[in-house]
Design an enzyme around this catalytic site. Structure first.
Site, PDB file in Angstrom:
ATOM      1  N   HIS A  31       0.816  -1.022   0.068  1.00  0.00           N
ATOM      2  CA  HIS A  31       0.166  -0.051   0.049  1.00  0.00           C
ATOM      3  C   HIS A  31       0.907   1.434  -0.010  1.00  0.00           C
ATOM      4  O   HIS A  31       2.100   1.201   0.236  1.00  0.00           O
ATOM      5  CB  HIS A  31      -0.760  -0.109   1.276  1.00  0.00           C
ATOM      6  CG  HIS A  31      -0.254  -0.039   2.526  1.00  0.00           C
ATOM      7  ND1 HIS A  31      -0.126  -1.139   3.180  1.00  0.00           N
ATOM      8  CD2 HIS A  31       0.264   0.791   3.186  1.00  0.00           C
ATOM      9  CE1 HIS A  31       0.633  -1.067   4.459  1.00  0.00           C
ATOM     10  NE2 HIS A  31       0.780   0.229   4.623  1.00  0.00           N
ATOM     11  N   GLU A 147      -5.097   9.184 -11.858  1.00  0.00           N
ATOM     12  CA  GLU A 147      -5.480   8.881 -13.170  1.00  0.00           C
ATOM     13  C   GLU A 147      -6.184   7.911 -13.393  1.00  0.00           C
ATOM     14  O   GLU A 147      -5.688   6.641 -13.198  1.00  0.00           O
ATOM     15  CB  GLU A 147      -4.168   8.960 -14.083  1.00  0.00           C
ATOM     16  CG  GLU A 147      -4.417   8.788 -15.498  1.00  0.00           C
ATOM     17  CD  GLU A 147      -2.947   8.752 -16.048  1.00  0.00           C
ATOM     18  OE1 GLU A 147      -2.824   8.871 -17.428  1.00  0.00           O
ATOM     19  OE2 GLU A 147      -1.934   8.683 -15.495  1.00  0.00           O
TER      20      GLU A 147
END
Length: 365
Positions: A31, A147
């Site tokens: 993560h 994105e």
């Protein structure tokens, strides 16, 4: 459903076990830690716009001794969000520091690239929330950029891969050097990308490979200088076998001890010993290396899909604000006392000067 003959069932079970990855030899990116000034806004964005889910949440009354919450001496919370359980998916760790209203945005962390079915709709939801959308990119809470790329094969059960997270894009003065560090020390594969960049990842880091869970893409800075890296950049978390972490620690101690932020620790957890080593890579980004043998079963047990109790958090915030006000009052009182003492000393010095003048007059007489 056709049942297997009894004599084949044992072989089939052994085959399944053989196909499972050996925890002692597995490695995986876990993560990325980000700092959030409004946990409510960030969770809403992650779930309503990006389609993630809250995996687990914890409150901490004391600062993290391994600076998991950054260099902030304050109570804090951690919320894990992602597209599936942490032992099989990438995630974001949302760290909230009570009493810290905002963070200075750095120039290193550029964006998170996510492939998803329904990217256009997600961008519309972001715009509806008043967030800035530029083409396929959206600026989320606390100025983090995401994105979103349309791809029906990502995140779907029948697709080639189930993980929508594709890459974390970072700036570096020397992308080749940064990628080489991860390849040499951590065991990742490095692949050159367009424009002088490099991508690194485990087991086939080429961006064209749809089986890659997540890669880190280092792009060169425009002026060749190192980017400004702030607490906002957060921390990268990677799981390695315990023995690999021992070897990384030994090499850094021998070759680059200045890159070690926190010495390797062995935490004796309920499900085993967790090895943790906090370092800084050669590009300046923080990296948490954790042993996968204990990390995976620990997060499996901790995952409950329960988010924060915002009513409880209001009380925690009020307590922190009250303590901060008390600290400010104490600081002001100390300043006033120091000013008063300084003023008294100046008066005594003036009186001494007057006495000296009187003595001089008597001598002249």
């Amino acid at each position: 459903m056709c049942a297997l003959p009894i004599f084949m069932r044992g072989c089939y079970a052994l085959l399944l076990v053989a196909l499972l990855p050996d925890p002692a030899s597995a490695q995986r990116v876990l993560h990325w830690v980000i700092r959030v000034s409004s946990l409510e806004d960030t969770i809403s964005f992650a779930t309503d716009v990006l389609g993630m889910q809250v995996l687990r949440h914890e409150e901490n009354d004391e600062p993290c001794p391994l600076t998991c919450n950054g260099v902030f001496d304050t109570p804090w919370s951690k919320t894990m969000v992602g597209y599936g359980p942490e032992d099989a998916h990438y995630a974001l760790e949302l760290t909230y520091n009570y009493g810290i209203p905002s963070y200075e945005v750095g120039g290193g962390l550029q964006r998170f690239v996510i492939h998803m079915d329904g990217a256009a709709a997600a961008l519309e939801r972001a715009a509806a929330k008043g967030l800035a959308v530029n083409g396929s990119a959206v600026v989320g809470p606390d100025s983090y950029v995401y994105e979103l790329l349309e791809d029906e094969s990502y995140g779907s059960p029948g697709g080639q891969r189930r993980e929508p997270f594709h890459a974390v894009v970072l700036k570096a003065a020397d992308p080749a050097k940064a990628a080489g560090w991860y390849a040499d020390l951590v065991g990742m594969e490095a692949t050159a990308t367009a424009g002088g960049g490099y991508a690194v990842g485990f087991a086939g880091a080429a961006l064209a490979d749809p089986s890659v869970p997540v890669s880190f893409i280092f792009e060169p800075t425009s002026d060749g200088a190192a980017p400004a890296i702030e607490q906002w950049e957060g921390r990268n978390a990677i799981a390695l076998p315990a023995e690999s972490i021992r070897k990384v620690n030994a090499r850094l101690l021998a070759e680059s001890p200045e890159l070690i932020i926190h010495q390797m620790r062995e935490l004796h957890e309920k499900l085993g010993t967790l090895f943790i080593l906090i370092v800084r890579d050669v590009a300046g980004y923080e990296v948490c290396l954790v042993s996968i043998e204990t990390f995976d079963p620990s997060v499996r047990e901790a995952t409950n899909y329960i988010g924060p109790d915002f009513e409880d958090r209001k009380a925690r915030k009020a307590k922190v604000v009250g303590l901060q006000s008390l600290d400010k009052a104490r600081e002001k009182m100390l300043e006033q006392m120091q000013a008063s003492l300084s003023g008294g000393e100046e008066e005594e010095e003036e009186e001494d000067d007057d006495d000296d003048d009187d003595d001089d007059d008597k001598d002249e007489v």
